[in-house]
Design a protein around this motif. Sequence first.
Motif, PDB file in Angstrom:
ATOM      1  N   TYR A  79       3.560   3.639  -4.908  1.00 34.89           N
ATOM      2  CA  TYR A  79       5.001   3.794  -4.774  1.00 34.89           C
ATOM      3  C   TYR A  79       5.531   2.890  -3.673  1.00 34.89           C
ATOM      4  CZ  TYR A  79       4.563   8.124  -7.466  1.00 34.89           C
ATOM      5  OH  TYR A  79       4.307   9.051  -8.448  1.00 34.89           O
ATOM      6  N   LYS A 130       8.981   7.056  -1.929  1.00 32.65           N
ATOM      7  CA  LYS A 130       7.922   8.054  -1.756  1.00 32.65           C
ATOM      8  C   LYS A 130       8.517   9.422  -1.440  1.00 32.65           C
ATOM      9  CE  LYS A 130       4.127   5.062  -0.286  1.00 32.65           C
ATOM     10  NZ  LYS A 130       3.259   4.643   0.840  1.00 32.65           N
ATOM     11  N   ALA A 186       7.271   1.873  -8.676  1.00 32.15           N
ATOM     12  CA  ALA A 186       6.077   2.713  -8.813  1.00 32.15           C
ATOM     13  C   ALA A 186       5.220   2.144  -9.929  1.00 32.15           C
ATOM     14  CB  ALA A 186       6.450   4.157  -9.123  1.00 32.15           C
ATOM     15  N   ASP A 193       7.707   2.349  -0.446  1.00 33.62           N
ATOM     16  CA  ASP A 193       7.963   3.278   0.663  1.00 33.62           C
ATOM     17  C   ASP A 193       9.325   3.946   0.532  1.00 33.62           C
ATOM     18  OD1 ASP A 193       6.307   1.286   3.237  1.00 33.62           O
ATOM     19  OD2 ASP A 193       5.522   2.742   1.803  1.00 33.62           O
TER      20      ASP A 193
END
Length: 115
Positions: free
Chosen positions: A59, A64, A49, A61
């Motif tokens: 972020y 997230k 991030a 994936d």
Amino acid sequence: QVQLVESGGGLVQPGGSLRLSCAASGNIFSINAMGWYRQAPGKERELVAAIIIGRSTNYADSVKGRFTISRDNAKNTVYLQMNSLKPEDTAVYYCNVVRYGLAYWGQGTQVTVSS
């Protein structure tokens, strides 16, 4: 020069939470971005991030909806709140700051997610 000191890593069970902190000192004016990367054994370091100052928050994936990055300007500190941790989140987490195109790294903090 920018100095970064990380804290908050440790051992946690799957589904648990941890919060990482990274305090910046030194020439901290005009920082362009602050963020967190991680590196698992045998894998390349990857972005987790990042906050692009005044522009966006990004972020990976895979994190997230579970991880949240935030910044306390008064304390020159960036945080990574990690919830719903999974074993695949196990890695050394590194704080990163970019200033005038130069990247600075913390020493790393180990996060282990295991039952």
